[in-house]
Design a protein around this motif. Sequence first.
Motif, PDB file in Angstrom:
ATOM      1  N   MET A  77     -20.116  94.492  55.790  1.00 27.65           N
ATOM      2  CA  MET A  77     -21.567  94.463  56.042  1.00 27.65           C
ATOM      3  C   MET A  77     -22.082  93.022  55.998  1.00 27.65           C
ATOM      4  N   LEU A  78     -21.577  92.256  55.021  1.00 27.26           N
ATOM      5  CA  LEU A  78     -22.010  90.858  54.872  1.00 27.26           C
ATOM      6  C   LEU A  78     -21.545  90.011  56.057  1.00 27.26           C
ATOM      7  N   ALA A  79     -20.301  90.197  56.458  1.00 25.29           N
ATOM      8  CA  ALA A  79     -19.774  89.402  57.583  1.00 25.29           C
ATOM      9  C   ALA A  79     -20.620  89.656  58.838  1.00 25.29           C
ATOM     10  N   ARG A  80     -20.940  90.920  59.088  1.00 24.21           N
ATOM     11  CA  ARG A  80     -21.759  91.244  60.272  1.00 24.21           C
ATOM     12  C   ARG A  80     -23.150  90.626  60.154  1.00 24.21           C
ATOM     13  N   SER A  81     -23.770  90.768  58.971  1.00 25.97           N
ATOM     14  CA  SER A  81     -25.160  90.300  58.794  1.00 25.97           C
ATOM     15  C   SER A  81     -25.237  88.791  58.929  1.00 25.97           C
ATOM     16  N   ILE A  82     -24.268  88.079  58.332  1.00 23.28           N
ATOM     17  CA  ILE A  82     -24.333  86.610  58.375  1.00 23.28           C
ATOM     18  C   ILE A  82     -24.033  86.122  59.791  1.00 23.28           C
ATOM     19  N   ALA A  83     -23.053  86.755  60.434  1.00 24.27           N
ATOM     20  CA  ALA A  83     -22.722  86.347  61.812  1.00 24.27           C
ATOM     21  C   ALA A  83     -23.919  86.571  62.740  1.00 24.27           C
ATOM     22  N   ALA A  84     -24.733  87.578  62.449  1.00 26.36           N
ATOM     23  CA  ALA A  84     -25.881  87.888  63.321  1.00 26.36           C
ATOM     24  C   ALA A  84     -27.111  87.054  62.975  1.00 26.36           C
TER      25      ALA A  84
ATOM     26  N   LEU B 110     -28.033  87.318  51.631  1.00 29.26           N
ATOM     27  CA  LEU B 110     -28.253  86.211  52.577  1.00 29.26           C
ATOM     28  C   LEU B 110     -29.472  85.400  52.135  1.00 29.26           C
ATOM     29  N   ARG B 111     -30.522  86.106  51.748  1.00 30.54           N
ATOM     30  CA  ARG B 111     -31.735  85.419  51.260  1.00 30.54           C
ATOM     31  C   ARG B 111     -31.392  84.552  50.041  1.00 30.54           C
TER      32      ARG B 111
END
Length: 269
Positions: free
Chosen positions: A19-26, A247-248
């Motif tokens: 989930m983190l990899a997707r969110s940061i990449a986006a 991320l925040r």
Amino acid sequence: MADLPGIVVTGASGRMGQMLARSIAASDRARLVACIEREGHPWIGRDIGECMGGAAMGVLVTDDPLEAFAKAQGVVDFTAPAATVGFAALAAQARLVHVIGTTGLEPADLEKLEAASRHAVIVRAGNMSLGVNLLVRMTQKIAAALDEDWDVEVVEAHHRMKVDAPSGTALMLGRAAAEGRGISLEDHMDSGRHGITGARKRGDIGFSAIRGGDVVGEHDVIFAADGERVVLRHLATDRGIFARGALRAVLWGQGQKPGQYDMMDVLGL
Ligand SMILES: NC(=O)C1=CN([C@@H]2O[C@H](COP(=O)(O)OP(=O)(O)OC[C@H]3O[C@@H](n4cnc5c(N)ncnc54)[C@H](OP(=O)(O)O)[C@@H]3O)[C@@H](O)[C@H]2O)C=CC1
Ligand SMILES: O=C(O)C1=N[C@H](C(=O)O)C[C@H](O)C1
């Protein structure tokens, strides 16, 4: 793009890691620069996007944290206590902002994180969602307003794969209730009842854990008195809420002084 903070995700094949990899990449505020998995993992050397069954993201999975940290400004770590303690020492050496979502940390682990935070920024919370952190504040306020005629119980439910109990969130909520009452949680914690337990001790804070299916995370704080109950509830239905908070946190941590922080600091609550 190159001046956006570079972020590493640890435990990249995990529920939160993906989930983190997707969110940061986006994200348009950070760059995903590396993903870490343990030695021997089948994803090592492969593109993280392809490992997750999608398009290539141009980011490889590595088992070498030193190599990954050398090109980053932050690391987001939702793994396991032993792994997190190891990453904290390396992140401190590299002066990275280390965001820790890992739960189940023991006092000895926390001491090691404290040592690491003398050199770098650590943001740690048992729950990174906005909703839960609001609930923590509400719990503290309500506990301060009610006396010990109101029994406090924290009830949590999680998926069948969760390995620690009470959850990190339940402990945050219990600690908030204890703080509101001006007592120590450690001295008033009642967890894992079984058998002839005797009647409930006045002033204790009780914990119950349900494990099953794919429940993302549910938490109730119950204030139970004679004739009435107040119930505060948070239901997580999507792990994206934790990734957003993480991320925040890693962005907020850039430029802060070394030390330990939590989501209350990040969110200004
Ligand atoms: N604070 C918050 O907001 C939240 C916290 N969490 C917490 O995050 C943690 C992870 O949860 P979840 O994603 O569901 O768990 P998973 O088991 O799905 O993922 C954990 C990942 O970490 C990997 N890992 C463990 N040790 C190492 C290591 N030494 N090096 C590299 N990778 C390692 C695991 O690999 P392997 O499978 O090979 O062991 C796995 O891929 C838990 O402590 C959970 O409670 C979860 C959600 C929100
Ligand atoms: O393991 C999980 O899944 C979760 N862990 C955290 C916790 O221990 O409270 C946060 C969230 O509830 C999901």
